[in-house]
Design a protein around this motif. Structure first.
Motif, PDB file in Angstrom:
ATOM      1  N   ALA A  63      -9.963  40.520   9.024  1.00 36.19           N
ATOM      2  CA  ALA A  63      -9.518  41.401  10.107  1.00 36.19           C
ATOM      3  C   ALA A  63     -10.631  41.636  11.112  1.00 36.19           C
ATOM      4  CB  ALA A  63      -9.031  42.731   9.526  1.00 36.19           C
ATOM      5  N   LEU A  97     -10.529  41.231  15.054  1.00 32.52           N
ATOM      6  CA  LEU A  97     -10.775  42.365  15.936  1.00 32.52           C
ATOM      7  C   LEU A  97     -11.744  42.006  17.049  1.00 32.52           C
ATOM      8  CD1 LEU A  97     -10.584  45.340  16.736  1.00 32.52           C
ATOM      9  CD2 LEU A  97     -12.333  45.843  15.000  1.00 32.52           C
ATOM     10  N   LYS A  98     -12.830  41.348  16.704  1.00 27.99           N
ATOM     11  CA  LYS A  98     -13.814  40.975  17.725  1.00 27.99           C
ATOM     12  C   LYS A  98     -13.214  40.009  18.745  1.00 27.99           C
ATOM     13  CE  LYS A  98     -16.883  39.965  14.534  1.00 27.99           C
ATOM     14  NZ  LYS A  98     -18.112  39.490  13.888  1.00 27.99           N
ATOM     15  N   GLY A 101      -2.002  46.234  17.910  1.00 27.82           N
ATOM     16  CA  GLY A 101      -2.547  44.881  17.890  1.00 27.82           C
ATOM     17  C   GLY A 101      -1.432  43.876  18.121  1.00 27.82           C
ATOM     18  N   LEU A 156      -3.621  43.306  12.252  1.00 28.84           N
ATOM     19  CA  LEU A 156      -4.110  44.463  12.991  1.00 28.84           C
ATOM     20  C   LEU A 156      -3.061  45.019  13.950  1.00 28.84           C
ATOM     21  CD1 LEU A 156      -7.798  43.457  13.817  1.00 28.84           C
ATOM     22  CD2 LEU A 156      -6.969  44.989  12.029  1.00 28.84           C
ATOM     23  N   LEU A 195      -6.202  49.191  12.639  1.00 26.72           N
ATOM     24  CA  LEU A 195      -7.030  48.778  13.769  1.00 26.72           C
ATOM     25  C   LEU A 195      -8.211  49.717  14.003  1.00 26.72           C
ATOM     26  CD1 LEU A 195      -7.272  46.801  16.164  1.00 26.72           C
ATOM     27  CD2 LEU A 195      -5.769  48.323  17.461  1.00 26.72           C
ATOM     28  N   ALA A 223     -12.370  49.358  13.300  1.00 28.96           N
ATOM     29  CA  ALA A 223     -13.278  49.371  14.454  1.00 28.96           C
ATOM     30  C   ALA A 223     -14.366  50.421  14.274  1.00 28.96           C
ATOM     31  CB  ALA A 223     -12.483  49.648  15.728  1.00 28.96           C
ATOM     32  N   LEU A 236     -13.478  48.913  21.542  1.00 27.63           N
ATOM     33  CA  LEU A 236     -12.019  48.900  21.411  1.00 27.63           C
ATOM     34  C   LEU A 236     -11.378  49.923  22.343  1.00 27.63           C
ATOM     35  CD1 LEU A 236      -9.325  48.182  20.027  1.00 27.63           C
ATOM     36  CD2 LEU A 236      -9.915  49.831  18.235  1.00 27.63           C
TER      37      LEU A 236
END
Length: 789
Positions: free
Chosen positions: A191, A195-196, A228, A234, A240, A244, A253
């Protein structure tokens, strides 16, 4: 393939890591500087794997087993790491085992392609278990420790990472260290990479959920919510944002999602607000600035007054002084502030008290099933009372059904949001059909009032029986009913398949008007009555007061304004009770107004003792919770003696106006304001409104009363007058004493008659008068000074 955390560890832990890193990297062949890549070392290899072992609770274990045992164990750890790779993980090649202070770092590789994340994770944990078990056996054999149970406390954190060809071993070392320290699991690793990527590509979905006024039914604003990519791991904000925050990517974010949310603000009206979720740590971060937000607002023709920063309660605020200072900066620019998730987690109550937000958003956990939980109702009433004292507005989050909506409305909330009102979507969703229907049928008509009490009689008290027929009855039968009773004006039509629920109305005038048309008699006489009935008659419940009924009835279309009103039981709209004729309705209202006029106080026009006693008896007999506020002016006699009766009358009328206006603004629609006589007034309201009304009356009276005095007396703060023995005495500026009696909330405050109620009120009034200045006391509170100005 390295797992890039990009964490900012500006603390002792990070410095410790850097010191160890220098040590480890310097021992790897061909490496003397930790910032030099391992491309030389990886020249003939595709990858290097790193297994980092850290002893859990090292210092505590050291105290128990001693320094010598610990040093022996650390040396044995290096041996066991080599042995574990060579004996049990033979398909991997051991490069080197390096001590790292109280930890050990093992480097491995193979002639094959690098393993997958899942495979390497399993290897790491199997490796950890193998080393741990062997070290426990070593300690049991070689030490004089008493109690094998102590050995069970020995455990290791495992970190792992892979540096591929031309990759940076420094980064891989850091990642393995952080995995061990923060205990990321496999799902989080996957995840985190996603996310990045999402932050870099700004690939988030912004949906909006309306906040609606429960008094007008209009949208007052929208909360911007982040999602997401659909069907990704996400997609949910519950996954999410915690991820983060854990990975120190929360600022990145929120910056991306905040700017995406603001892109649509130009589509809102000037009256609508946009609520933006802001984590407390972000708002107090020096790198955060409202200037970028203002820039986007200006591009869309908006100002900061259109935005509410919604402070989420995912983390606690540790320094309220610094946080208030940060908030003040944005408030001066025009941004409004809301506290989210109040009532759930962390220090939300302290946040409200310290920050005094414009909006207080009550968490779903307090709203869920509130219709079945009296404790939650009491808590919400407390929030509402408190919010009014700090000039905040309470918002109910998470309304998911009509029952919850009804309760929060009855308790006095003015703004709500939730799935029942509208589900979040993009760009700006319409309100749900279910909410719009309920608003039109119940909220708009005032059926969600807290108590159905009034000095006006209810529909049940003036309803008259009237015949009814089923929907399939022939018209000729209804004609006969009208012929048999020449005074009958209407017949009610019911649905026999729905328990004789009223569904229509046929009036004498309308029926014979149809017959008067050409061929009307032949067309309708033998047909079913449902063809001629009014399918949308006015139907009211038996407990609705006639004041409300008369207002609704007079708003009907002109051709229906004089039609009778159908009355059903207040518990079931299927139970038909009868009808109310417009003549009966208007006569009752007119007679009541005359009676009220005769019994009202001539100075203030407020209801007098007969109406007050009647209303009190009604509340006592109903046996439901109510509150009575007895108000008395302090120092009125001295004021009257000094300035005369004419100015004294002005003071009485001003007091009556203050009380009436306050109750109108902060009370219920069916509250009663009465004038007992002289400077004594009474308010009959509900328990949850009593304290707020008292506080607001004192507040308004304090601001207004001094205007009645001459400038000299006003500046001095008191007046001079004489007593009965002609001695000069000082009389303070007038103030208000309030005695509040809360009744029928439990057995200790039940009153069987007016005398019993009056005795309690007299004692409370005496106690209030003993307090200098404005005051109020209640029979259900030990804090007699709760309303001191």
């Amino acid at each position: 393939m390295g797992y890039k955390f990009n964490l900012n560890l500006n603390d002792i832990l990070y410095r410790k890591f850097m010191n160890k890193l220098e040590l480890v990297v310097s021992k790897i062949p061909y490496i003397s500087n930790p910032l030099v890549t391992v491309s030389y070392y990886l020249k003939d290899r595709q990858w290097i794997g790193i297994l980092y072992l850290e002893i859990v609770n090292f210092n505590a274990l050291k105290e128990k087993v001693g320094k010598n045992t610990i040093e022996s164990m650390l040396n044995q750890m290096q041996i066991e790491c080599k042995s574990a790779i060579q004996k049990n993980f033979s398909k991997y090649l051991l490069i080197k085992v390096c001590p790292w202070g109280d930890d050990v770092c093992t480097f491995i590789t193979s002639n094959n392609s690098p393993p997958s994340v899942g495979e390497f994770r399993k290897l790491a944990y199997d490796f950890r278990d193998e080393v741990r078990n062997n070290i426990r056996e070593f300690l049991a054999r070689s030490t004089g420790i008493e109690g094998i149970a102590l050995l069970e406390q020995l455990n290791f954190h495992i970190g792992y990472s892979i540096a591929e060809k031309n990759a940076d071993v420094y980064r891989a070392l850091k990642e393995s260290f952080l995995i061990a320290k923060s205990k990321y699991n496999l799902d989080e690793l996957k995840a985190l990479e996603l996310l990045k990527k999402l932050i870099e590509e700004k690939n988030f979905n912004i949906v909006y959920q309306p906040l609606v006024s429960l008094s007008t039914g209009k949208v007052i604003g929208y909360e911007a919510l982040t999602r997401g990519p659909k069907d990704s791991i996400l997609e949910s904000p519950a996954k999410l944002f915690p991820l983060a925050e854990k990975a120190n990517l929360l600022y990145a974010l929120e910056k991306v999602t905040r700017e995406k949310a603001l892109e649509k603000i130009g589509q809102l009206t000037d009256e609508e607000l946009l609520f933006l979720n802001i984590n407390p740590s972000i708002l107090n971060d020096p790198s955060f600035s409202g200037d970028r937000t203002k820039e986007i607002l200006l591009k869309n023709g908006k100002s900061p007054q259109s935005v509410v920063f919604e402070i989420t309660e995912r983390t606690a605020i540790t320094n309220f002084a610094a946080f208030r200072k940060a908030l003040e900066h944005y408030r001066k620019q025009g941004f409004k502030i809301a506290i989210d998730d109040v009532g759930a987690g962390y220090s939300s109550l302290q946040s409200v008290a310290e920050l005094k937000p414009d909006f207080i958003k009550i968490d779903r956990s307090l709203i869920a099933n509130i219709n079945m939980d009296s404790t939650k109702q009491a808590l919400l009433e407390t929030f509402i009372t408190f919010s009014r004292k700090i000039n905040s507005i309470v918002i109910a989050e998470g309304i998911e059904n009509e029952d919850e909506l009804e309760v929060v409305t009855k308790l006095g909330l003015s703004i709500a949001q939730g799935f029942y009102i509208a589900r979040p979507s993009a760009p700006f969703p319409d309100l749900s059909d279910s909410f719009k229907s309920i608003f039109q049928k119940k909220l708009l008509k005032g059926e969600y009032k807290h108590f159905e009490l009034n000095i006006l009689p209810t529909a049940k008290e003036i309803v008259a029986p009237a015949p009814f027929v089923p929907t399939n009855e022939q018209v000729k039968k209804v004609v006969n009913i009208f012929h048999e009773d020449k005074y009958l004006t209407a017949v009610v039509v019911v649905d026999p398949d729905a328990g004789n629920k009223p569904v229509g109305l046929i009036t004498r005038d309308n029926l014979f008007y149809k017959f008067g048309k050409q061929y009307g008699f032949d067309l309708y006489y033998q047909r079913e009555i449902k063809l001629l009935m009014d399918e949308q008659p006015l139907i009211v419940k038996a407990n609705m007061d006639i004041g409300i009924i008369s207002r609704i009835a007079m708003k009907r279309d002109s051709e229906k304004v004089y039609d009778p009103i159908i009355v059903v039981d207040y518990k079931s709209d299927k139970k038909y009770l009868g009808i109310i004729s417009i003549q009966k309705l208007l006569n009752t209202v007119s007679n009541l107004k005359l009676k009220l006029a005769r019994e009202s106080n001539p100075l203030t026009g407020l209801p007098g003792n007969i109406v007050i006693e009647s209303e009190l008896m009604k509340r006592i007999k109903k046996n439901i919770p109510y509150a009575v506020l007895y108000l008395d002016l302090d120092s009125f006699k001295g004021f009257n003696d000094k300035y005369g009766f004419e100015r004294g009358d002005v003071a009485i009328k001003m007091t009556g106006r203050i009380i009436s206006d306050t109750v109108s603004k902060f009370g219920n629609k069916d509250d009663l304001v009465g004038h007992i006589g002289g400077d004594d007034f009474i308010i009959i309201t509900t328990p949850q409104k009593a304290e707020t009304i008292s506080h607001e009356i004192i507040k308004s009276f304090t601001q207004t009363a001094t205007s009645l005095y001459d400038e000299e007396d006003r500046a001095r703060g008191y007046i001079f007058t004489t007593d009965r023995e002609d001695r000069k005495i000082k009389i303070p500026i007038m103030s208000v004493s309030i005695a509040g009696v809360i009744a029928n909330t439990d057995e200790s405050n039940e009153f069987k008659d007016l005398d019993e109620l009056a005795q309690v009120a007299a004692a409370l009034k005496k106690k209030a008068k003993e307090i200098k200045g404005n005051s109020c006391v209640f029979n259900n509170s030990d804090n007699v000074n709760m309303c001191l100005a």
